[in-house]
Design a protein around this motif. Structure first.
Motif, PDB file in Angstrom:
ATOM      1  N   ASP A  92      40.319  33.867 -29.912  1.00 28.16           N
ATOM      2  CA  ASP A  92      39.444  32.733 -29.628  1.00 28.16           C
ATOM      3  C   ASP A  92      38.270  33.154 -28.752  1.00 28.16           C
ATOM      4  O   ASP A  92      37.160  32.623 -28.888  1.00 28.16           O
ATOM      5  CB  ASP A  92      40.226  31.585 -28.990  1.00 28.16           C
ATOM      6  CG  ASP A  92      40.794  31.949 -27.626  1.00 28.16           C
ATOM      7  OD1 ASP A  92      41.551  32.935 -27.535  1.00 28.16           O
ATOM      8  OD2 ASP A  92      40.478  31.248 -26.646  1.00 28.16           O
ATOM      9  N   GLN A  93      38.475  34.146 -27.866  1.00 32.29           N
ATOM     10  CA  GLN A  93      37.362  34.645 -27.056  1.00 32.29           C
ATOM     11  C   GLN A  93      36.367  35.407 -27.931  1.00 32.29           C
ATOM     12  O   GLN A  93      35.152  35.313 -27.731  1.00 32.29           O
ATOM     13  CB  GLN A  93      37.884  35.558 -25.953  1.00 32.29           C
ATOM     14  CG  GLN A  93      36.792  36.152 -25.073  1.00 32.29           C
ATOM     15  CD  GLN A  93      35.989  35.107 -24.331  1.00 32.29           C
ATOM     16  OE1 GLN A  93      36.559  34.341 -23.533  1.00 32.29           O
ATOM     17  NE2 GLN A  93      34.687  35.033 -24.594  1.00 32.29           N
ATOM     18  N   LEU A  94      36.860  36.161 -28.914  1.00 33.79           N
ATOM     19  CA  LEU A  94      35.949  36.846 -29.830  1.00 33.79           C
ATOM     20  C   LEU A  94      35.117  35.844 -30.626  1.00 33.79           C
ATOM     21  O   LEU A  94      33.942  36.099 -30.929  1.00 33.79           O
ATOM     22  CB  LEU A  94      36.729  37.744 -30.792  1.00 33.79           C
ATOM     23  CG  LEU A  94      37.501  38.912 -30.164  1.00 33.79           C
ATOM     24  CD1 LEU A  94      38.114  39.782 -31.270  1.00 33.79           C
ATOM     25  CD2 LEU A  94      36.621  39.743 -29.251  1.00 33.79           C
ATOM     26  N   ALA A  95      35.706  34.703 -30.961  1.00 35.39           N
ATOM     27  CA  ALA A  95      34.953  33.655 -31.650  1.00 35.39           C
ATOM     28  C   ALA A  95      33.860  33.086 -30.742  1.00 35.39           C
ATOM     29  O   ALA A  95      32.740  32.795 -31.196  1.00 35.39           O
ATOM     30  CB  ALA A  95      35.895  32.548 -32.112  1.00 35.39           C
ATOM     31  N   THR A  96      34.166  32.940 -29.461  1.00 31.69           N
ATOM     32  CA  THR A  96      33.154  32.491 -28.503  1.00 31.69           C
ATOM     33  C   THR A  96      32.052  33.534 -28.366  1.00 31.69           C
ATOM     34  O   THR A  96      30.861  33.206 -28.298  1.00 31.69           O
ATOM     35  CB  THR A  96      33.797  32.219 -27.132  1.00 31.69           C
ATOM     36  OG1 THR A  96      34.787  31.199 -27.279  1.00 31.69           O
ATOM     37  CG2 THR A  96      32.764  31.762 -26.116  1.00 31.69           C
ATOM     38  N   ASP A  97      32.441  34.816 -28.344  1.00 34.77           N
ATOM     39  CA  ASP A  97      31.443  35.889 -28.293  1.00 34.77           C
ATOM     40  C   ASP A  97      30.520  35.824 -29.514  1.00 34.77           C
ATOM     41  O   ASP A  97      29.303  36.027 -29.397  1.00 34.77           O
ATOM     42  CB  ASP A  97      32.123  37.257 -28.245  1.00 34.77           C
ATOM     43  CG  ASP A  97      32.856  37.517 -26.935  1.00 34.77           C
ATOM     44  OD1 ASP A  97      32.671  36.745 -25.970  1.00 34.77           O
ATOM     45  OD2 ASP A  97      33.627  38.501 -26.893  1.00 34.77           O
ATOM     46  N   LEU A  98      31.085  35.570 -30.686  1.00 31.54           N
ATOM     47  CA  LEU A  98      30.279  35.443 -31.903  1.00 31.54           C
ATOM     48  C   LEU A  98      29.267  34.308 -31.751  1.00 31.54           C
ATOM     49  O   LEU A  98      28.085  34.466 -32.094  1.00 31.54           O
ATOM     50  CB  LEU A  98      31.176  35.207 -33.110  1.00 31.54           C
ATOM     51  CG  LEU A  98      30.490  34.820 -34.423  1.00 31.54           C
ATOM     52  CD1 LEU A  98      29.477  35.876 -34.854  1.00 31.54           C
ATOM     53  CD2 LEU A  98      31.530  34.593 -35.522  1.00 31.54           C
ATOM     54  N   ALA A  99      29.708  33.177 -31.231  1.00 25.60           N
ATOM     55  CA  ALA A  99      28.788  32.061 -31.004  1.00 25.60           C
ATOM     56  C   ALA A  99      27.668  32.473 -30.050  1.00 25.60           C
ATOM     57  O   ALA A  99      26.494  32.133 -30.258  1.00 25.60           O
ATOM     58  CB  ALA A  99      29.551  30.860 -30.455  1.00 25.60           C
ATOM     59  N   ASP A 100      28.011  33.238 -29.015  1.00 25.97           N
ATOM     60  CA  ASP A 100      27.002  33.686 -28.058  1.00 25.97           C
ATOM     61  C   ASP A 100      25.996  34.635 -28.711  1.00 25.97           C
ATOM     62  O   ASP A 100      24.795  34.579 -28.414  1.00 25.97           O
ATOM     63  CB  ASP A 100      27.678  34.375 -26.871  1.00 25.97           C
ATOM     64  CG  ASP A 100      28.424  33.400 -25.968  1.00 25.97           C
ATOM     65  OD1 ASP A 100      28.275  32.185 -26.160  1.00 25.97           O
ATOM     66  OD2 ASP A 100      29.156  33.873 -25.071  1.00 25.97           O
ATOM     67  N   VAL A 101      26.470  35.508 -29.585  1.00 27.63           N
ATOM     68  CA  VAL A 101      25.567  36.424 -30.290  1.00 27.63           C
ATOM     69  C   VAL A 101      24.599  35.631 -31.177  1.00 27.63           C
ATOM     70  O   VAL A 101      23.385  35.883 -31.187  1.00 27.63           O
ATOM     71  CB  VAL A 101      26.366  37.440 -31.133  1.00 27.63           C
ATOM     72  CG1 VAL A 101      25.450  38.208 -32.087  1.00 27.63           C
ATOM     73  CG2 VAL A 101      27.112  38.414 -30.226  1.00 27.63           C
ATOM     74  N   LEU A 102      25.118  34.662 -31.923  1.00 20.94           N
ATOM     75  CA  LEU A 102      24.274  33.862 -32.807  1.00 20.94           C
ATOM     76  C   LEU A 102      23.211  33.102 -32.022  1.00 20.94           C
ATOM     77  O   LEU A 102      22.044  33.014 -32.444  1.00 20.94           O
ATOM     78  CB  LEU A 102      25.140  32.891 -33.609  1.00 20.94           C
ATOM     79  CG  LEU A 102      26.136  33.529 -34.586  1.00 20.94           C
ATOM     80  CD1 LEU A 102      27.047  32.459 -35.184  1.00 20.94           C
ATOM     81  CD2 LEU A 102      25.407  34.280 -35.698  1.00 20.94           C
ATOM     82  N   LEU A 103      23.594  32.568 -30.865  1.00 22.92           N
ATOM     83  CA  LEU A 103      22.633  31.839 -30.026  1.00 22.92           C
ATOM     84  C   LEU A 103      21.600  32.779 -29.418  1.00 22.92           C
ATOM     85  O   LEU A 103      20.390  32.509 -29.460  1.00 22.92           O
ATOM     86  CB  LEU A 103      23.376  31.087 -28.921  1.00 22.92           C
ATOM     87  CG  LEU A 103      24.082  29.799 -29.322  1.00 22.92           C
ATOM     88  CD1 LEU A 103      24.988  29.316 -28.206  1.00 22.92           C
ATOM     89  CD2 LEU A 103      23.055  28.719 -29.658  1.00 22.92           C
ATOM     90  N   ALA A 104      22.064  33.873 -28.848  1.00 19.24           N
ATOM     91  CA  ALA A 104      21.160  34.780 -28.153  1.00 19.24           C
ATOM     92  C   ALA A 104      20.149  35.413 -29.103  1.00 19.24           C
ATOM     93  O   ALA A 104      19.001  35.664 -28.714  1.00 19.24           O
ATOM     94  CB  ALA A 104      21.956  35.871 -27.430  1.00 19.24           C
TER      95      ALA A 104
END
Length: 328
Positions: A105-117
């Protein structure tokens, strides 16, 4: 584009040099996640491209496992495509993090952060191998408001929605007690922890019955190198999360055009996992390769390239670099 409030930010961006790809150099931003972990990213192509492909690598691998596919896409579609690949936390050139953050679930949050950044918008395809596919499914399991981009395409390679302790190699670590014991061993005897993890993995790969001796030796060598170059805290740290991982409830709500690729000789995520995915994801296509194993990014690159192509919304040959060739 759906919005959500996060503290993801983009560190200094520099041009890349020395990437093993016969295509224009990517930029190499470092995305800082909302909990402060720096992720190493390779970003190919313009932000104005007609479609973005985001690659998510497997457990103990790095973005380099996608090198052949990145080269293929950039050469075939040129400026018409944007291709992003990054190293998960604790892997490759990305920073390490506390072991209690090594969760899917943290890797999924990291993915969201990459897409936003990286300001990813428009049509997007997520391509995930093994743990990367699990990351994509966990991302799709988030509320829509927490998905910066809802993917149009999804390619799941040698992965699963759960039941990792019931099938394949997961049965060797099929209890929470076993994974917790390894977790605790890292601080006191890291080499012993590594042997306890690597031994069963390599032995199982060496017993793959449906692959030739040369292929088996290559896959074992690849796995050994991956395990040897991954921090022990990372390799062991994700085990409790893999034991608990379950995204079966997400599958029926996936709206992306989905292609699932499995190998008949895969001892880590046996084809039964892919059959479950194909049965539950609406409209999914299942591509099965009877004599291939778990390392499909190495064994079946052209088939994965074709699977990605099925999800794209751009025409072949678009862009100024496409004339360089389209080999697979």
């Amino acid at each position: 584009m759906k919005t959500s409030v996060v503290s993801a930010e983009l560190a200094q961006t520099v041009p890349a040099r020395g990437d093993p790809l016969d295509c224009p150099d990517p930029i190499r931003p470092r995305v800082i996640t909302r909990d402060g972990v720096q992720l190493a990213v390779r970003d190919h192509g313009p932000r104005s491209a007609g479609h973005t492909v985001v690659f998510l690598h497997g457990f103990c691998l790095t973005h380099a496992s996608w090198a052949r596919h990145i080269q293929y896409l950039v050469r075939r579609y040129g400026d018409g495509i944007r291709v992003i690949a990054y190293d998960h936390r604790g892997h490759g050139d990305s920073a390490g993090a506390p072991m209690n953050t090594y969760r899917i679930d943290q890797l999924a949050t990291d993915l969201a952060d990459v897409l936003l950044a990286l300001n990813v918008t428009g049509p997007v395809t997520l391509v995930g191998h093994s743990m990367g596919g699990m990351t994509a499914l966990a991302y799709l399991g988030r509320p829509l408001v927490d998905q910066p981009v809802e993917p149009d395409g999804l390619v799941l390679v040698a992965t699963a929605a759960g039941k990792l302790a019931q099938r394949g190699l997961g049965r060797l670590l099929a209890t929470a007690h076993a994974t917790t014991a390894l977790f605790r061993l890292v601080d006191h005897a890291p080499h012993q922890a590594f042997k306890a993890l690597a031994g069963p993995v390599l032995a199982a790969l060496n017993r793959q019955g449906d692959v030739g001796n040369a292929q088996r030796a290559t896959l074992v060598a690849l796995a050994a190198a991956a395990l040897a170059t991954t921090p022990v805290s990372t390799a062991v740290g994700f085990l409790p999360a893999l034991y608990r991982y379950d995204q079966y409830q997400t599958l029926g709500s996936i709206r992306a055009h989905t292609v699932i690729v499995s190998g008949g000789a895969d001892v880590l995520t046996p084809p039964a996992h892919s059959l479950d995915l194909a049965a539950a994801i609406p409209g999914a296509t299942h591509v099965h390769i009877p004599h291939a194993g778990h390392m499909l990014t190495h064994e079946a690159s052209p088939i994965i390239n074709e699977a990605i192509g099925r999800t794209l919304t751009i025409p072949y040959g678009m862009g100024r670099f496409a004339a360089a060739g389209n080999g697979s």
